[in-house]
Write a protein that holds these residues in place. Structure first.
Motif, PDB file in Angstrom:
ATOM      1  N   GLY A   1      51.621  41.204  40.124  1.00 14.03           N
ATOM      2  CA  GLY A   1      52.730  40.258  40.136  1.00 14.03           C
ATOM      3  C   GLY A   1      52.524  39.034  39.278  1.00 14.03           C
ATOM      4  N   LEU A   2      51.315  38.863  38.717  1.00 16.67           N
ATOM      5  CA  LEU A   2      51.079  37.721  37.846  1.00 16.67           C
ATOM      6  C   LEU A   2      51.841  37.900  36.542  1.00 16.67           C
ATOM      7  N   ASP A   3      52.565  36.880  36.144  1.00 15.03           N
ATOM      8  CA  ASP A   3      53.264  36.927  34.867  1.00 15.03           C
ATOM      9  C   ASP A   3      52.343  36.577  33.707  1.00 15.03           C
ATOM     10  N   ARG A   4      51.334  35.752  34.005  1.00 19.36           N
ATOM     11  CA  ARG A   4      50.479  35.268  32.917  1.00 19.36           C
ATOM     12  C   ARG A   4      49.105  34.920  33.465  1.00 19.36           C
ATOM     13  N   LEU A   5      48.102  35.200  32.677  1.00 16.62           N
ATOM     14  CA  LEU A   5      46.746  34.768  32.970  1.00 16.62           C
ATOM     15  C   LEU A   5      46.089  34.411  31.641  1.00 16.62           C
ATOM     16  N   ASP A   6      45.595  33.176  31.541  1.00 18.78           N
ATOM     17  CA  ASP A   6      45.021  32.695  30.295  1.00 18.78           C
ATOM     18  C   ASP A   6      43.498  32.717  30.283  1.00 18.78           C
ATOM     19  N   ALA A   7      42.892  32.718  31.454  1.00 18.54           N
ATOM     20  CA  ALA A   7      41.428  32.708  31.499  1.00 18.54           C
ATOM     21  C   ALA A   7      40.952  33.251  32.835  1.00 18.54           C
ATOM     22  N   LEU A   8      39.785  33.881  32.777  1.00 18.73           N
ATOM     23  CA  LEU A   8      39.091  34.360  33.972  1.00 18.73           C
ATOM     24  C   LEU A   8      37.698  33.765  33.980  1.00 18.73           C
ATOM     25  N   VAL A   9      37.314  33.171  35.101  1.00 14.47           N
ATOM     26  CA  VAL A   9      35.944  32.694  35.285  1.00 14.47           C
ATOM     27  C   VAL A   9      35.302  33.532  36.381  1.00 14.47           C
ATOM     28  N   ASN A  10      34.421  34.442  35.977  1.00 14.48           N
ATOM     29  CA  ASN A  10      33.663  35.246  36.935  1.00 14.48           C
ATOM     30  C   ASN A  10      32.490  34.409  37.445  1.00 14.48           C
ATOM     31  N   ASN A  11      32.599  33.944  38.674  1.00  9.94           N
ATOM     32  CA  ASN A  11      31.549  33.100  39.230  1.00  9.94           C
ATOM     33  C   ASN A  11      30.950  33.654  40.512  1.00  9.94           C
ATOM     34  N   ALA A  12      31.690  34.457  41.253  1.00  9.63           N
ATOM     35  CA  ALA A  12      31.195  34.959  42.534  1.00  9.63           C
ATOM     36  C   ALA A  12      29.868  35.689  42.357  1.00  9.63           C
ATOM     37  N   GLY A  13      28.931  35.412  43.242  1.00  7.85           N
ATOM     38  CA  GLY A  13      27.634  36.068  43.147  1.00  7.85           C
ATOM     39  C   GLY A  13      26.840  35.891  44.426  1.00  7.85           C
ATOM     40  N   ALA A  14      25.756  36.635  44.512  1.00  2.00           N
ATOM     41  CA  ALA A  14      24.882  36.559  45.682  1.00  2.00           C
ATOM     42  C   ALA A  14      23.444  36.755  45.235  1.00  2.00           C
TER      43      ALA A  14
END
Length: 273
Positions: A73-86
């Motif tokens: 449903g997202l119309d737009r995405l300009d950036a992704l920050v992959n931060n989740a971690g363990a």
């Protein structure tokens, strides 16, 4: 210009929380995601104190269906920050393969799931992927076998993806912090009854943990790392690889110019003796 949208994973604390608030203050629409939104209190407090609003969403990066649902449903995405971690403390001989798999699921496959789902949207916006790895993605560290293996995998994945993504206008970067004063280390912990504390590696583990405590006594803040991430989000030509402190730069440099591995082994060998 329309407001740009960034999706950030792992925003309940630490680097993710600081980056979500910093990005919102810089004018981004921030989709701040976390596995358990019941833990959103600190993030919401920080946002309120900063005078910004966030779009907080539940996202378990290890669940492909949840990733798809989050992005649908997202119309737009300009950036992704992959931060989740363990993190994980231990050595394979005395731990379990299941523990290693769990670390890989979050730190590697989680990044893979989210990046894969986001790429069509990022291609449309000619956006960017920024992934928080670690100096542990360059230098293998004692009793960090599973974590470093996962971060090495992320580094290789992103380094390989970068030229391919660039052909469609998407930039790819990795960010390599050293020690950061956050809940990440507290969440790793180690059980005093763990096999490593009494087995053949007990002395080595004690030495390594003492060295780690010293390193984190002078750690940089999550806000320091967030500033580097924001720079990558707005840079006209973002670098592929960025370290977040002079100490991290020196540590990574020692590996990248160590062709036979002897310098790194000499260095990390002192951590366990």
């Amino acid at each position: 210009m329309s407001v740009k949208t960034v999706l950030i994973t792992g925003t309940s604390s630490g680097i993710g929380l600081a980056t979500a608030v910093a990005a919102a203050r810089s004018g981004w629409h921030v989709m701040a995601t976390m596995r358990d939104t019941a833990k959103a209190g600190p993030l919401e407090t920080a946002a309120r104190e900063a005078g910004v609003s966030l779009d907080v969403r539940r996202l378990d990066v290890t669940d492909p269906a949840a990733v798809e649902a989050c992005l649908t449903g997202l119309d737009r995405l300009d950036a992704l920050v992959n931060n989740a971690g363990a993190g994980h403390v231990g050595t394979l001989e005395l731990g379990s393969v299941e523990d290693v798999r769990a670390v890989m699921e979050v730190n590697f496959f989680g990044v893979l799931h989210v990046t894969r789902a986001a790429l069509p949207l990022l291609r449309a916006s000619r956006g960017r992927v920024v992934t928080v790895t670690s100096v542990g993605g360059i230098v293998g560290q004692p009793f960090n076998e599973a974590y470093c293996a996962a971060k090495f995998a992320v580094e290789g994945f992103m380094e390989s993806l970068a030229p391919v993504a660039a052909t469609t206008g998407v930039s790819v970067s990795v960010v390599e912090p050293g020690a950061v004063a956050s809940e990440f280390v507290n969440n790793v912990g180690i059980d005093d009854r763990a096999p490593e504390t009494e087995g053949p590696y007990s002395g080595a583990l004690s030495a390594c943990l003492a060295r780690t405590r010293d390193a984190f006594a002078d750690a940089q803040t999550p806000q320091d790392v967030a500033e580097e991430l924001i720079e990558l989000l707005v840079a006209e030509r973002p670098a592929f690889r960025v370290q977040t402190s002079d100490r991290a730069r020196a540590f990574v440099a020692a590996k990248l110019k160590d062709l036979d591995g002897s310098a790194v082994q000499s260095l990390t060998g002192t951590w366990v003796s």
